[in-house]
Design an enzyme around this catalytic site. Structure first.
Site, PDB file in Angstrom:
ATOM      1  N   LYS A 125       4.510   1.468   7.945  1.00 24.44           N
ATOM      2  CA  LYS A 125       5.689   1.530   8.814  1.00 24.44           C
ATOM      3  C   LYS A 125       5.288   1.049  10.207  1.00 24.44           C
ATOM      4  CE  LYS A 125       9.750   4.451   9.495  1.00 24.44           C
ATOM      5  NZ  LYS A 125      10.661   3.600   8.712  1.00 24.44           N
ATOM      6  N   GLU A 172      12.748  -4.370  -1.577  1.00 24.78           N
ATOM      7  CA  GLU A 172      13.534  -3.403  -0.821  1.00 24.78           C
ATOM      8  C   GLU A 172      14.469  -4.148   0.112  1.00 24.78           C
ATOM      9  OE1 GLU A 172      11.712  -1.698   2.931  1.00 24.78           O
ATOM     10  OE2 GLU A 172       9.967  -1.624   1.622  1.00 24.78           O
ATOM     11  N   ARG A 180       1.735   9.463   6.401  1.00 25.59           N
ATOM     12  CA  ARG A 180       2.069   8.038   6.323  1.00 25.59           C
ATOM     13  C   ARG A 180       1.719   7.328   7.633  1.00 25.59           C
ATOM     14  NH1 ARG A 180       8.088   6.350   4.591  1.00 25.59           N
ATOM     15  NH2 ARG A 180       8.558   7.177   6.680  1.00 25.59           N
TER      16      ARG A 180
END
Length: 341
Positions: free
Chosen positions: A184, A220, A82
């Site tokens: 992220k 989210e 990721r």
């Protein structure tokens, strides 16, 4: 190695300076050899790219002491992957996946005394991150970068048990359509801070962010994915191109299907259908699952049948099974657990 003399059950979810961290620099078009450092200080030029244009990505994972005394990490290869893709999206040179996993192992070994004992509820939190370190005055990617990985012991996220929280539908957008919500990067979290402070000031624990295009679908919170349970015990997770692909959510989905035999569906979830779900949880590295008892949409309360006293039964089974895998009490799928020592 003898463990640090800490009150492990009461250290809180906070930063503690540990003995060593891993550092590697990107210069002259390649990543240099990494090393362990005993200094927690980062020295930067005043015009460094991270300070001017926020070129930064990070990860979060944990090391655990298992029931039989081993020290392990959980699916660190997925964190490596990721972070690789996050760096690509931010026009940063990705840190090699195999070196990421190696850095995790080195830092945990070097800080073995800081790994909380099994049964304390505490864990060793690992924070890999990389940032633009060379000066940049024009709006463009930097030429040099630094990858660092530090660790800190953290107490149980829910010191007195996981009580359901109350969240509100936010008036702010967490991410832009076709933006960076799916990676992220620190800038995404900076975007959520004002919304979080506003929610807390109004008496709520967290925000529910809607899709930025139509403000119709659930996305989210500022740092966790949603997981819903229908009245027929089906697991439903929101589908969106602008939410972070949570490793915890991915793991819980697998547990639901392969350990608990539940049906799982990933689809767009409308805000107006929340009233039809039996349970709701927020999933992420820190807490695994935070149960949600109530969502407030501008004064309108949406209360889940699971209530405000404890986790719903399906959410509890998911939590118990995944944490059982992480702590070595339940056999893990192949490749999920990496033994450090």
């Amino acid at each position: 190695m003898e463990k640090k003399n800490l009150d492990w059950k009461h250290i809180g979810f906070a930063y503690h300076t540990t003995d060593y961290r891993y550092v590697a620099d990107y210069k002259d078009g390649k990543w240099q050899e990494g090393y362990l450092s005993d200094s927690p200080t980062v020295v930067l030029n005043e015009c460094a790219g991270i300070l001017q244009y926020c070129q930064e990505v990070f990860e979060g994972l944990k090391a655990y002491e298992t029931a039989d005394g081993r020290i392990v990490t959980f699916r660190s290869d997925l964190n490596a992957d990721r972070m690789y893709h996050s760096a690509e999206r931010m026009e940063m040179p990705p840190f090699p996946r195999e070196r990421f996993v190696e850095a995790v192992e080195k830092v945990v070994k070097a800080n073995e005394a800081w790994v909380p004992p099994y049964g304390s509820g505490a864990t060793l939190y690992l924070r890999p991150y990389m940032f633009a370190s060379s000066p940049v005055i024009g709006v463009k990617p930097a030429q040099e970068y630094q990858f660092r990985l530090f660790c800190t012991p953290v107490g149980p996220y829910f010191h007195e048990g996981a009580k359901p929280i109350t969240i509100c539908v936010s008036d702010f957008d967490r991410a832009a359509p076709h933006g960076t919500g799916h990676i992220k990067a620190g800038l995404n979290y900076a975007m959520s801070l004002h919304a979080n402070v506003t929610a807390h000031a109004n008496g709520f624990d967290e925000n529910l962010f809607l899709d930025p295009g139509t403000r119709t679908y659930v996305e989210e919170t500022g740092g966790a994915n949603f997981l819903f349970v229908t009245k027929d015990n089906e697991i439903v997770t929101p589908l969106s191109d602008s939410i972070l692909p949570s490793i915890t959510r991915r793991s819980l989905v697998y547990v639901a299907e392969h350990y608990l035999g539940l049906k799982v569906t990933t689809r767009k979830v409308r805000l107006d259908e929340l009233k039809d779900f039996a349970e709701c949880g927020l999933c992420g590295t820190a807490a695994v699952i935070s149960p949600v008892g109530k969502v407030v949409d501008h004064g309108k309360e949406i209360c889940f049948p699971s209530g405000m006293e404890k986790m719903g039964p399906i959410t509890q089974k998911l939590y118990d099974t995944l944490t059982g895998i992480q702590y070595g009490k339940i056999e893990a799928p192949e490749g999920w657990i990496h033994e450090i020592m």
